[in-house]
Design a protein around this motif. Structure first.
Motif, PDB file in Angstrom:
ATOM      1  N   MET A   1       0.845  -1.191   0.000  1.00 50.93           N
ATOM      2  CA  MET A   1       0.000   0.000   0.000  1.00 50.93           C
ATOM      3  C   MET A   1       0.879   1.238   0.000  1.00 50.93           C
ATOM      4  SD  MET A   1      -3.051  -0.463   2.699  1.00 50.93           S
ATOM      5  CE  MET A   1      -3.802  -2.039   2.852  1.00 50.93           C
ATOM      6  N   SER A   2       0.488   2.169  -0.786  1.00 47.74           N
ATOM      7  CA  SER A   2       1.222   3.430  -0.770  1.00 47.74           C
ATOM      8  C   SER A   2       0.244   4.537  -0.426  1.00 47.74           C
ATOM      9  CB  SER A   2       1.847   3.695  -2.134  1.00 47.74           C
ATOM     10  OG  SER A   2       0.825   3.853  -3.098  1.00 47.74           O
ATOM     11  N   GLY A   3       0.777   5.679  -0.148  1.00 51.88           N
ATOM     12  CA  GLY A   3      -0.092   6.807   0.149  1.00 51.88           C
ATOM     13  C   GLY A   3       0.087   7.318   1.547  1.00 51.88           C
ATOM     14  N   GLN A   4      -0.982   7.846   2.077  1.00 56.85           N
ATOM     15  CA  GLN A   4      -0.913   8.493   3.373  1.00 56.85           C
ATOM     16  C   GLN A   4      -1.733   7.732   4.390  1.00 56.85           C
ATOM     17  OE1 GLN A   4      -2.243  12.387   2.225  1.00 56.85           O
ATOM     18  NE2 GLN A   4      -0.149  13.069   1.907  1.00 56.85           N
ATOM     19  N   TYR A   5      -1.237   7.774   5.625  1.00 53.76           N
ATOM     20  CA  TYR A   5      -1.865   7.069   6.730  1.00 53.76           C
ATOM     21  C   TYR A   5      -2.231   8.075   7.803  1.00 53.76           C
ATOM     22  CZ  TYR A   5      -0.207   3.040   4.270  1.00 53.76           C
ATOM     23  OH  TYR A   5       0.009   2.107   3.299  1.00 53.76           O
ATOM     24  N   LEU A   6      -3.409   7.920   8.323  1.00 50.40           N
ATOM     25  CA  LEU A   6      -3.948   8.838   9.325  1.00 50.40           C
ATOM     26  C   LEU A   6      -4.159   8.092  10.625  1.00 50.40           C
ATOM     27  CD1 LEU A   6      -5.320  11.602   9.993  1.00 50.40           C
ATOM     28  CD2 LEU A   6      -7.438  10.576   9.190  1.00 50.40           C
ATOM     29  N   ILE A   7      -3.748   8.714  11.724  1.00 48.56           N
ATOM     30  CA  ILE A   7      -4.027   8.152  13.043  1.00 48.56           C
ATOM     31  C   ILE A   7      -5.289   8.820  13.557  1.00 48.56           C
ATOM     32  CG2 ILE A   7      -3.230   7.898  15.421  1.00 48.56           C
ATOM     33  CD1 ILE A   7      -0.367   7.988  14.350  1.00 48.56           C
ATOM     34  N   GLU A   8      -6.281   8.005  13.863  1.00 43.85           N
ATOM     35  CA  GLU A   8      -7.538   8.498  14.423  1.00 43.85           C
ATOM     36  C   GLU A   8      -7.664   7.973  15.837  1.00 43.85           C
ATOM     37  OE1 GLU A   8     -10.338   8.483  10.459  1.00 43.85           O
ATOM     38  OE2 GLU A   8     -10.480   6.807  11.838  1.00 43.85           O
ATOM     39  N   CYS A   9      -8.207   8.803  16.716  1.00 44.41           N
ATOM     40  CA  CYS A   9      -8.398   8.347  18.089  1.00 44.41           C
ATOM     41  C   CYS A   9      -9.650   8.971  18.664  1.00 44.41           C
ATOM     42  CB  CYS A   9      -7.184   8.674  18.937  1.00 44.41           C
ATOM     43  SG  CYS A   9      -6.739  10.399  18.921  1.00 44.41           S
ATOM     44  N   ALA A  10     -10.311   8.186  19.491  1.00 41.16           N
ATOM     45  CA  ALA A  10     -11.532   8.657  20.129  1.00 41.16           C
ATOM     46  C   ALA A  10     -11.215   9.649  21.240  1.00 41.16           C
ATOM     47  CB  ALA A  10     -12.325   7.472  20.683  1.00 41.16           C
ATOM     48  N   ALA A  11     -10.200   9.356  22.022  1.00 44.13           N
ATOM     49  CA  ALA A  11      -9.824  10.235  23.132  1.00 44.13           C
ATOM     50  C   ALA A  11      -8.371  10.006  23.481  1.00 44.13           C
ATOM     51  CB  ALA A  11     -10.696   9.973  24.350  1.00 44.13           C
ATOM     52  N   ILE A  12      -7.609  11.053  23.438  1.00 39.69           N
ATOM     53  CA  ILE A  12      -6.209  10.988  23.866  1.00 39.69           C
ATOM     54  C   ILE A  12      -6.098  11.828  25.131  1.00 39.69           C
ATOM     55  CG2 ILE A  12      -3.858  11.721  23.313  1.00 39.69           C
ATOM     56  CD1 ILE A  12      -4.656   9.230  21.822  1.00 39.69           C
ATOM     57  N   SER A  13      -5.514  11.256  26.137  1.00 40.71           N
ATOM     58  CA  SER A  13      -5.460  11.906  27.446  1.00 40.71           C
ATOM     59  C   SER A  13      -4.372  12.964  27.544  1.00 40.71           C
ATOM     60  CB  SER A  13      -5.224  10.842  28.514  1.00 40.71           C
ATOM     61  OG  SER A  13      -3.965  10.240  28.303  1.00 40.71           O
ATOM     62  N   GLY A  14      -3.659  13.226  26.453  1.00 42.94           N
ATOM     63  CA  GLY A  14      -2.574  14.188  26.528  1.00 42.94           C
ATOM     64  C   GLY A  14      -1.262  13.532  26.900  1.00 42.94           C
ATOM     65  N   VAL A  15      -1.298  12.231  27.149  1.00 44.96           N
ATOM     66  CA  VAL A  15      -0.091  11.486  27.473  1.00 44.96           C
ATOM     67  C   VAL A  15       0.248  10.632  26.268  1.00 44.96           C
ATOM     68  CG1 VAL A  15       0.922   9.774  29.009  1.00 44.96           C
ATOM     69  CG2 VAL A  15      -0.719  11.437  29.898  1.00 44.96           C
ATOM     70  N   GLY A  16       1.484  10.604  25.878  1.00 46.15           N
ATOM     71  CA  GLY A  16       1.893   9.804  24.735  1.00 46.15           C
ATOM     72  C   GLY A  16       2.466  10.677  23.648  1.00 46.15           C
ATOM     73  N   LEU A  17       2.537  10.134  22.449  1.00 48.41           N
ATOM     74  CA  LEU A  17       3.178  10.832  21.351  1.00 48.41           C
ATOM     75  C   LEU A  17       2.244  11.717  20.545  1.00 48.41           C
ATOM     76  CD1 LEU A  17       5.425   7.928  20.041  1.00 48.41           C
ATOM     77  CD2 LEU A  17       6.092   9.839  21.471  1.00 48.41           C
ATOM     78  N   LEU A  18       0.938  11.505  20.648  1.00 50.04           N
ATOM     79  CA  LEU A  18      -0.001  12.313  19.880  1.00 50.04           C
ATOM     80  C   LEU A  18      -0.408  13.546  20.671  1.00 50.04           C
ATOM     81  CD1 LEU A  18      -2.371   9.549  18.484  1.00 50.04           C
ATOM     82  CD2 LEU A  18      -0.489  10.679  17.332  1.00 50.04           C
ATOM     83  N   PRO A  19      -0.418  14.699  20.020  1.00 52.84           N
ATOM     84  CA  PRO A  19      -0.880  15.899  20.735  1.00 52.84           C
ATOM     85  C   PRO A  19      -2.362  15.784  21.083  1.00 52.84           C
ATOM     86  CG  PRO A  19      -0.315  16.405  18.447  1.00 52.84           C
ATOM     87  CD  PRO A  19      -0.009  14.965  18.666  1.00 52.84           C
ATOM     88  N   ALA A  20      -2.732  16.271  22.245  1.00 48.39           N
ATOM     89  CA  ALA A  20      -4.117  16.156  22.710  1.00 48.39           C
ATOM     90  C   ALA A  20      -5.074  16.959  21.842  1.00 48.39           C
ATOM     91  CB  ALA A  20      -4.210  16.621  24.157  1.00 48.39           C
TER      92      ALA A  20
END
Length: 67
Positions: A1-20
């Motif tokens: 597969m080529s192209g772009q990948y999106l990370i989706e999340c229902a709720a991020i607590s502000g902890v981890g690598l994804l910005p809240a």
């Protein structure tokens, strides 16, 4: 597969690598997107995080999340 990948999340607590405030960043490398998504989950059984191949809409990674 080529192209772009999106990370989706229902709720991020502000902890981890994804910005809240803006967890939707596109990645060109599916391995990197999955690694970032997996590392961003604090409680895999309570948070659903998905990596989606944008052109096809296919979910390439998903944590169990709540039901």
């Amino acid at each position: 597969m080529s192209g772009q990948y999106l990370i989706e999340c229902a709720a991020i607590s502000g902890v981890g690598l994804l910005p809240a405030t803006s967890p939707s960043r596109l990645y060109k490398d599916p391995s990197l997107a999955v690694a970032v998504a997996a590392k961003s989950v604090v409680h895999a059984m309570h948070q659903e995080v998905r990596v989606v191949h944008v052109p096809s809409g296919e979910i390439v990674f998903r944590t169990p999340g709540r039901g």
